[in-house]
Design a protein around this motif. Structure first.
Motif, PDB file in Angstrom:
ATOM      1  N   LEU A  63       0.828  -1.204   0.000  1.00 45.46           N
ATOM      2  CA  LEU A  63       0.000   0.000   0.000  1.00 45.46           C
ATOM      3  C   LEU A  63       0.864   1.257   0.000  1.00 45.46           C
ATOM      4  N   MET A  64       2.005   1.221   0.718  1.00 50.41           N
ATOM      5  CA  MET A  64       2.920   2.372   0.721  1.00 50.41           C
ATOM      6  C   MET A  64       3.477   2.632  -0.668  1.00 50.41           C
ATOM      7  N   TYR A  65       3.781   1.566  -1.376  1.00 52.33           N
ATOM      8  CA  TYR A  65       4.345   1.730  -2.722  1.00 52.33           C
ATOM      9  C   TYR A  65       3.342   2.412  -3.650  1.00 52.33           C
ATOM     10  N   PHE A  66       2.086   1.983  -3.594  1.00 49.90           N
ATOM     11  CA  PHE A  66       1.084   2.537  -4.512  1.00 49.90           C
ATOM     12  C   PHE A  66       0.627   3.936  -4.104  1.00 49.90           C
ATOM     13  N   THR A  67       0.893   4.351  -2.868  1.00 43.77           N
ATOM     14  CA  THR A  67       0.566   5.724  -2.459  1.00 43.77           C
ATOM     15  C   THR A  67       1.778   6.646  -2.562  1.00 43.77           C
ATOM     16  N   GLY A  68       2.914   6.118  -3.033  1.00 40.67           N
ATOM     17  CA  GLY A  68       4.083   6.954  -3.285  1.00 40.67           C
ATOM     18  C   GLY A  68       4.884   7.300  -2.046  1.00 40.67           C
ATOM     19  N   GLU A  69       4.693   6.590  -0.939  1.00 40.94           N
ATOM     20  CA  GLU A  69       5.458   6.876   0.278  1.00 40.94           C
ATOM     21  C   GLU A  69       6.842   6.241   0.193  1.00 40.94           C
ATOM     22  N   THR A  70       7.776   6.778   0.971  1.00 42.11           N
ATOM     23  CA  THR A  70       9.133   6.237   1.020  1.00 42.11           C
ATOM     24  C   THR A  70       9.315   5.406   2.285  1.00 42.11           C
ATOM     25  N   LEU A  71      10.336   4.585   2.253  1.00 39.28           N
ATOM     26  CA  LEU A  71      10.690   3.801   3.429  1.00 39.28           C
ATOM     27  C   LEU A  71      11.651   4.633   4.269  1.00 39.28           C
ATOM     28  N   ASN A  72      11.175   5.190   5.379  1.00 40.96           N
ATOM     29  CA  ASN A  72      11.997   6.065   6.211  1.00 40.96           C
ATOM     30  C   ASN A  72      11.755   5.760   7.680  1.00 40.96           C
ATOM     31  N   VAL A  73      12.456   6.481   8.544  1.00 39.00           N
ATOM     32  CA  VAL A  73      12.367   6.172   9.970  1.00 39.00           C
ATOM     33  C   VAL A  73      10.968   6.423  10.519  1.00 39.00           C
ATOM     34  N   LEU A  74      10.206   7.328   9.897  1.00 36.07           N
ATOM     35  CA  LEU A  74       8.864   7.607  10.396  1.00 36.07           C
ATOM     36  C   LEU A  74       7.854   6.549   9.942  1.00 36.07           C
ATOM     37  N   THR A  75       7.900   6.157   8.670  1.00 39.13           N
ATOM     38  CA  THR A  75       6.960   5.130   8.217  1.00 39.13           C
ATOM     39  C   THR A  75       7.271   3.790   8.880  1.00 39.13           C
ATOM     40  N   LEU A  76       8.559   3.456   9.015  1.00 38.97           N
ATOM     41  CA  LEU A  76       8.912   2.229   9.730  1.00 38.97           C
ATOM     42  C   LEU A  76       8.564   2.352  11.212  1.00 38.97           C
ATOM     43  N   GLY A  77       8.735   3.572  11.759  1.00 39.14           N
ATOM     44  CA  GLY A  77       8.328   3.790  13.143  1.00 39.14           C
ATOM     45  C   GLY A  77       6.837   3.595  13.311  1.00 39.14           C
ATOM     46  N   GLY A  78       6.048   4.011  12.305  1.00 42.05           N
ATOM     47  CA  GLY A  78       4.610   3.773  12.347  1.00 42.05           C
ATOM     48  C   GLY A  78       4.287   2.292  12.376  1.00 42.05           C
ATOM     49  N   LEU A  79       5.050   1.505  11.597  1.00 43.34           N
ATOM     50  CA  LEU A  79       4.856   0.050  11.631  1.00 43.34           C
ATOM     51  C   LEU A  79       5.190  -0.514  13.010  1.00 43.34           C
ATOM     52  N   ALA A  80       6.286  -0.016  13.588  1.00 41.70           N
ATOM     53  CA  ALA A  80       6.671  -0.499  14.924  1.00 41.70           C
ATOM     54  C   ALA A  80       5.612  -0.141  15.960  1.00 41.70           C
ATOM     55  N   LEU A  81       5.023   1.060  15.817  1.00 44.93           N
ATOM     56  CA  LEU A  81       4.001   1.481  16.765  1.00 44.93           C
ATOM     57  C   LEU A  81       2.710   0.686  16.578  1.00 44.93           C
ATOM     58  N   GLY A  82       2.416   0.344  15.333  1.00 44.31           N
ATOM     59  CA  GLY A  82       1.200  -0.429  15.081  1.00 44.31           C
ATOM     60  C   GLY A  82       1.363  -1.917  15.314  1.00 44.31           C
TER      61      GLY A  82
END
Length: 1021
Positions: free
Chosen positions: A373-392
Motif C-alpha cells: 500500500l505504501m508503494y502505490f501511495t508513493g510513500e518512502t521507506l523512512n524512519v517515520l513510516t517504519l516507526g509507524g509500523l513499529a508502533l502499530g
C-alpha cells in the motif's frame, strides 16, 4: 459474515491470496525509495541574481527591489524575503499552503522577464528555482592531488560526466575548482604610446570573433549556405587581433597586452582532512533513492580509481546514506524485538504454541501488505513510516486476539472446529471492525493539518492505518481459517505455564477488591482522578516543548568569520589554527572538509570559512555530538581574530535556526543597532547558545564621489568614468574563446601591481573622449566608510535577523524567556519584532495538531455512538481520555523529554486507542445486565472477566513499543517521544479505565434512573 464463512470453507483460496500478497509485498519493498525522512514539500521559490563586485546597497536598489516589486502581485504569495550581498541578490518567495507551485514559478518567470531589461547590464540572468530540502547533497566526494588545475580538468572531463550518468544522480557540483580564462594584461605605457584605449580593444575582439550566416547562393541545382567564419581558433588568433590606432596605423593585441592562458583569481578553496582538494557534491533526483544513489556513486568511485592519473585520489568525504542505513536497520531491529515481545506475551496468555502461531501470522502479513500500500501511495521507506509500523505492531494482534478468544469459547461449548471458527469470528467481526475504526478515524483530521507537521504526520498515519486495516482483514479471514485447521482442542487449564494462570487469578481477585472499594467510594475515586490530572498538568512547566527531536547523526558545522574585508590568505591562516585544534579530536572525527571563501549562489565571502565534519557513529563514541560541540566551542574561543561558532547539523532534515528574531523597520542603520542590542540582551537568557546577528561589522568601503560638473568639463560622463574604474580593478570580459568544446572568458585587466592599493586608485588615469589623460582625483573625491555586509528585506521593508541555538533547555522555555525580555525593551516608533525559525513552526504546528486532536475526539465519539446506537455509553467511555493526560505528562517528565510534534501525534493516536478497553468493559457490563444481573455484580463480574483480554491487548501494544521508547540504535530519537507518549499514556489510562469507567458508569446510571423516575412520576401525575 459471508467473508468469514468463505475463508473457512475455502482455505486453499485464502492461502493462495496470502502468498500473492506476500509476493507483491516483497516486490514493492524492493521498489520503495529509502530515505531518512519523508519528503517535505515547502512552497518556496528562489530568485538568485549574480552581480559581481557590486556593493550591497547597489544590489538592493538595482536588483532586489525591482524583483520584489515585480513578483509581489503573484497569486498566493505569503512572504517575500530578499538578501542583498556583495556579488549577488537572493530573493525567497514563500507561498500559502495549497498553492500550485509549478504555476507560481511560471508566473514568477513571466514577471521577472518583464523587468529583466531594466536590470544592470553587468548583472547575470536571474536564476529561478524551486526550493526543496530533497535537493541537498546526498554525498560529498573529495578529489585530492598536487595540482589544482589538473584536478579541475580530471573532475570536469572525467568524473562529473561519469557520476551524472549513474542511476538516480541529478547533478554534480564541483567546489574549489580552477576556472580557466584568457587574460589580456594591458600595458598602460604602450596604450598611451599607440593611442589605443581598452574600449577599442574590446570592440576589436568582439567584432573579429564572430561567425554568421549571410544568405545563400546558387551553384548548379543546389543552394549553398553562405557563412562567414571568424571565430578564434587558437590563442595566437587572439594575439594577432588587429587594432586601429587614432593615426590610422595597424597594430595587434599582443603589441599592447600580454596574452596569458591562465585561471581566474581564486575566490575560495577547499580542504579535505587538511589537504587542498576539490569536493564534488552529489545531488539526487527528486524521486531518487538516497541509498541506491550512494551505492551507485561508491561503485563508480571504485571503477574510476583505476583510470585516474598518478597521485590523484578519489574518496568519499561524507555519505548521508550511511546514517540512513543505520537508522533503518535500528528501526527494523526494534520492530523485530517488539514482534518477539508481542509473541511472548501471547504465548504467556494463550499457553498454546499453535494459538500463538495463528495470531502471530497476522504480524508479518500485515507488515508486508503495508509495504504494498505504501508503494502505490508513493510513500518512502523512512524512519517515520517504519516507526509507524513499529508502533502499530502491538495493535496488529488486538483484533486477532478478540476473534480467537471467541472461537475458543464456542469450542469449549462443544462446537466442532469449523463451526467454532465461523460462529466465533462472525459474532465479533462487527465489534472488531468498529473497534479498529475508532483507532483509524483519529487520522482523518490530518486534512486540517498543514506545513511540516502534515508532511511528517501523513506518512506515519498512513503506515499505521495500512497496517491496522491489513491486520483487521487477516483477523476476519486468515485467523478463522487457521483456527479451523490448527486448533484441534480448546485451550485447557493445565500445563507448564499454569503458574501464570494462578498469577492472573490473584491479580483478578485484587482488582475485584479495588473495584468494589471504588464503587463504594465513588466521590473519592472521581476526586482522586481529578487531583491526579491537575497534578500532572502541574508538570507542564518542567516538561517544556520543542519542534522536532534532533537525531545524533554525528555531523557538525564550524563557521569561521573574520573581520569584513579580510583577505583570503588571512582567512586561510586562521583555518590552519582551527585545524590544529581539531587534531585533538581526531579519534572522534571520521572525515571533514572546509570551504574557505566562496559559497552557494554567489553568497560567500573571502572572510568566511565553513567546516563540515562527520564524527564516527554514535555507537563507537562515549560522547554525544552536542557534547563535542560544546567542548569544541570552548577550545576554539582562544583563536584571536575570528568569530567561531560550532553547531550540530540536522543532516537530511534541516529545520533552520531554533530561534530567529525578525526585526522590521524603515531604516537599515537603526535595525543594525537594534540587532546588536538584542544579541547582548538575550545572551543573558539561560539556554541561549551562540546568539548572532546578520548585522555584523560593516565591510570597509572606499566611496568614489564623482564631481559631475568637473567631469562634464572634460567631456566625461559618470558611466564612462565608472567603466574605466571597473576595468582597472575588476577586469572586463571582452569575448568568449572556445577550445575543444569548452568556452572560456577572454578578460581585459591591468597588472596586479597597478590595482592593489589606495594610491593606485587615486593615481589612476582617466582617458577623455579627446584622447587626453587626467588623474581620477581631478574629477572625483574619496570617502572611506563602513558598508553593510548584507541587506535584508521582508515584504519590501528592511529587516534584520537575530538567530540563536539553544543548549540544555527546551525550545518553548527559552522562547518564553526571550519574549519576556523583548517586551521590556523600548523599540523606536515604527520598529517591531516577530519570532521565526523553529519557534514559529512549532507554534503553528501545535495549533494545527490541537485542532486535529479536537476533531479526532469528536470522530471517535461519533463512531462509538453509531456502534452502541446510544449517546450516553460513548460519553461514559470518553472519560478514559482525560486520565490519559496523567500518563503522558508522567512519561515525558520521567524520561526528561519535551513535548514535540511526534509526542503530539502520539496523543492524537491515544484518542483512538485508549477507548478500546473502555468499549470492551462497558459493552460486557450491558450484556450482563441484559441477562438479569444486578448492576453492582455486573460491573464487578465484567471487570474481572474482561481483565484478561484488556491486559493482553494493552501489554502487546505497550511492550512492542518499549524498544522505540528506549531509543535503541541510530536515529531512534525521532520516534522516542511518540513511543513514550503511547507507552505511558495507554499504560496509565488502562489502570484508570479499569477503575474510573465503572464508577462513572454507575454515576450516570443513577442520574439516568433519577431522570427516568421523575419522568414516570410526571407522567403518572
Amino acid at each position: 459474515m459471508r467473508l468469514v464463512k468463505t475463508s473457512v470453507k475455502r482455505p486453499v483460496g485464502v492461502i493462495m491470496i496470502v502468498l500473492a500478497i506476500i509476493a507483491l509485498g516483497v516486490v514493492s519493498l524492493r521498489s520503495l525509495a529509502v530515505d531518512l525522512f519523508p519528503k517535505i514539500d515547502l512552497p518556496i521559490a528562489v530568485v538568485a541574481t549574480p552581480y559581481s563586485d557590486a556593493a550591497p546597497e547597489d544590489i538592493e536598489n538595482l536588483i532586489s527591489r525591482p524583483i520584489e516589486s515585480s513578483i509581489s502581485s503573484v497569486e498566493g504569495v505569503n512572504t517575500i524575503q530578499s538578501q542583498s550581498q556583495s556579488g549577488a541578490s537572493l530573493v525567497l518567495i514563500m507561498f500559502n499552503n495549497g498553492v500550485d507551485l509549478d504555476q507560481a514559478l511560471l508566473d514568477i518567470r513571466e514577471r521577472v522577464d518583464q523587468i529583466k531589461g531594466f536590470l544592470p547590464q553587468q548583472a547575470g540572468d536571474p536564476n529561478i528555482m524551486r526550493f526543496n530540502p530533497d535537493q541537498m547533497p546526498v554525498m560529498w566526494v573529495g578529489l585530492t592531488g598536487d595540482d589544482a588545475a589538473t584536478l579541475t580538468n580530471v573532475a570536469n572531463d572525467q568524473i562529473v560526466p561519469y557520476f551524472e550518468r549513474q542511476g538516480g544522480v541529478a547533478s554534480v557540483t564541483v567546489e574549489g575548482a580552477k576556472t580557466r580564462e584568457i587574460q589580456l594584461v594591458l600595458d598602460e605605457a604602450k596604450l598611451q604610446q599607440y593611442g589605443v584605449n581598452a574600449q577599442s580593444i574590446m570592440q576589436a575582439l568582439s567584432s573579429q570573433n564572430r561567425s554568421a550566416s549571410v544568405g545563400t547562393v546558387e551553384k548548379g541545382n543546389k543552394d549553398l549556405q553562405l557563412r562567414v567564419s571568424g571565430t578564434f581558433e587558437s590563442i595566437d588568433d587572439i594575439k594577432q587581433t588587429i587594432l586601429q590606432t587614432q593615426t590610422g596605423a595597424t597594430i595587434h593585441v599582443e603589441d599592447v597586452a600580454d596574452v596569458n592562458d591562465s585561471y581566474k583569481k581564486d575566490t575560495g578553496l577547499t580542504l579535505v582532512n587538511g589537504e587542498q582538494s576539490l569536493v564534488l557534491s552529489i545531488m539526487k533526483k527528486t524521486d531518487g533513492n538516497t541509498v541506491e544513489v550512494a551505492t551507485n556513486v561508491k561503485d563508480g568511485i571504485a571503477d574510476l580509481s583505476t583510470d585516474l592519473p598518478e597521485g590523484v585520489e578519489l574518496e568519499v568525504v561524507i555519505d548521508t546514506s550511511e546514517f540512513i542505513e543505520m537508522s533503518i536497520d535500528s528501526v527494523v531491529k526494534n520492530i523485530l524485538i517488539g514482534g518477539v515481545i508481542s509473541l511472548f506475551v501471547l504465548l504467556l496468555f494463550l499457553r498454546s504454541i499453535r494459538a500463538t502461531i495463528v495470531i502471530g501470522a497476522s504480524i508479518p502479513i500485515a507488515i508486508i501488505s503495508t509495504f504494498t500500500l505504501m508503494y502505490f501511495t508513493g510513500e518512502t521507506l523512512n524512519v517515520l513510516t517504519l516507526g509507524g509500523l513499529a508502533l502499530g505492531l502491538g495493535m496488529m494482534v488486538d483484533s486477532s486476539i478478540v476473534i480467537l478468544e471467541n472461537i475458543y469459547s464456542y469450542r469449549q461449548r462443544g462446537y466442532n472446529l469449523v463451526d467454532s471458527a465461523i460462529k466465533g469470528a462472525s459474532e465479533l467481526a462487527p465489534a472488531v471492525i468498529a473497534s479498529t475504526t475508532t483507532t483509524l478515524v483519529v487520522f482523518l483530521p490530518i486534512v486540517f493539518v498543514q506545513g511540516i507537521a502534515s508532511d511528517l504526520f501523513t506518512p506515519l498515519a498512513l503506515a499505521v492505518a495500512f497496517s491496522l486495516i491489513a491486520s483487521l482483514v487477516v483477523a476476519v479471514t486468515l485467523v478463522p481459517m487457521l483456527s479451523s485447521k490448527l486448533l484441534s482442542k480448546a485451550m485447557d487449564n493445565h500445563g507448564r505455564r499454569y503458574w501464570f494462570n494462578r498469577f492472573l487469578e490473584k491479580v483478578g481477585n485484587g482488582y475485584s477488591g479495588v473495584l468494589k472499594w471504588a464503587l463504594k467510594h465513588r466521590k473519592t475515586t472521581v476526586g482522586g482522578t481529578i487531583l491526579a490530572i491537575v497534578l500532572s498538568l502541574g508538570l507542564i512547566p518542567f516538561i517544556g516543548a520543542e519542534f522536532i527531536p534532533g537525531a545524533d547523526q554525528g555531523q557538525m558545522q564550524i563557521q569561521v568569520e573574520t573581520e569584513p574585508g579580510t583577505s583570503l590568505d588571512k582567512t586561510e591562516k586562521l583555518v590552519e589554527q582551527v585545524n590544529e585544534k581539531l587534531v585533538e579530536y581526531e579519534d572522534l572525527i571520521e572525515t571533514s572538509f572546509v570551504s574557505v571563501g566562496g559559497g552557494g549562489m554567489g553568497m560567500g565571502s573571502a572572510n568566511g570559512a565553513s567546516y563540515t565534519i562527520q564524527l564516527i557513529p554514535s555507537t563507537e563514541r562515549d560522547v554525544s555530538t552536542n557534547e563535542v560541540v560544546q567542548d569544541l566551542t570552548e577550545d576554539l574561543q582562544g583563536i584571536a581574530g575570528a568569530e567561531i561558532t560550532v553547531g550540530a547539523m540536522d543532516g537530511g532534515m534541516s529545520m533552520g535556526d531554533p530561534i530567529s528574531i525578525q526585526l522590521n523597520g524603515p531604516e537599515h542603520e537603526v535595525l543594525r543597532d537594534l540587532a546588536e542590542e538584542v544579541v547582548d540582551t538575550i545572551a543573558t537568557v539561560n539556554g541561549v547558545h551562540n546568539p548572532s546577528t546578520a548585522a555584523s561589522e560593516g565591510i570597509p568601503q572606499m566611496t568614489i564621489e564623482i564631481d559631475k560638473e568637473k567631469a562634464a568639463m572634460y567631456g566625461l560622463t559618470q558611466d564612462q568614468i565608472l567603466s574605466q574604474i571597473s576595468l582597472l580593478f575588476t577586469g572586463q570580459v571582452a569575448t568568449q574563446y572556445r577550445e575543444e568544446g569548452t568556452e572560456m572568458d577572454v578578460t581585459l585587466m591591468y597588472p596586479e601591481e597597478k590595482r592593489s592599493t589606495i594610491n593606485d586608485l587615486q593615481d589612476m588615469k582617466i582617458q577623455t573622449p579627446t584622447g587626453a589623460v587626467i588623474p581620477l582625483d581631478e574629477v572625483a573625491g574619496f570617502v572611506e566608510r563602513q558598508g553593510p555586509v548584507s541587506l535584508l528585506r521582508q515584504n519590501q521593508q528592511p529587516q534584520m535577523n537575530v538567530s540563536t541555538d539553544i543548549a540544555d533547555r527546551d525550545l518553548a522555555s527559552v522562547v518564553s524567556d526571550i519574549e519576556s525580555i523583548l517586551e521590556d525593551m523600548q523599540f523606536p516608533e515604527g520598529y517591531t519584532y516577530s519570532m521565526g525559525g523553529q519557534a514559529e513552526d512549532m507554534a503553528e504546528s501545535f495549533a494545527d495538531l490541537a485542532l486535529a486532536l479536537i476533531f479526532s475526539i469528536f470522530l471517535v465519539y461519533a463512531v462509538m455512538a453509531i456502534q452502541f446506537e446510544n449517546f450516553l455509553f460513548p460519553f461514559i467511555i470518553m472519560f478514559s481520555l482525560p486520565a490519559t493526560v496523567v500518563g503522558v505528562m508522567l512519561g515525558l517528565f520521567v524520561t526528561d523529554l519535551p513535548l514535540s510534534i511526534p509526542g503530539f501525534i502520539g496523543i492524537i493516536m491515544l484518542a483512538g486507542i485508549v477507548v478500546n478497553n473502555s468499549i470492551v468493559l462497558v459493552d460486557y457490563i450491558n450484556i450482563l445486565r441484559r441477562r438479569g444481573m444486578e448492576r453492582f455484580e455486573a460491573i464487578v463480574e465484567a471487570g474481572k472477566s474482561r481483565l484478561r483480554p484488556i491486559l493482553m491487548t494493552t501489554l502487546t501494544t505497550v511492550l512492542a513499543m518499549v524498544p522505540l521508547g528506549l531509543a535503541l540504535g541510530e536515529g531512534a530519537e525521532m520516534q522516542q517521544p511518540l513511543a513514550v507518549t503511547i507507552i505511558f499514556g495507554l499504560g496509565v489510562s488502562t489502570i484508570f479505565t479499569l477503575v474510573l469507567i465503572p464508577v462513572v458508569y454507575s454515576l450516570f446510571d443513577d442520574l439516568t434512573g433519577k431522570f427516568t423516575r421523575r419522568k414516570k412520576k410526571e407522567k403518572e401525575a
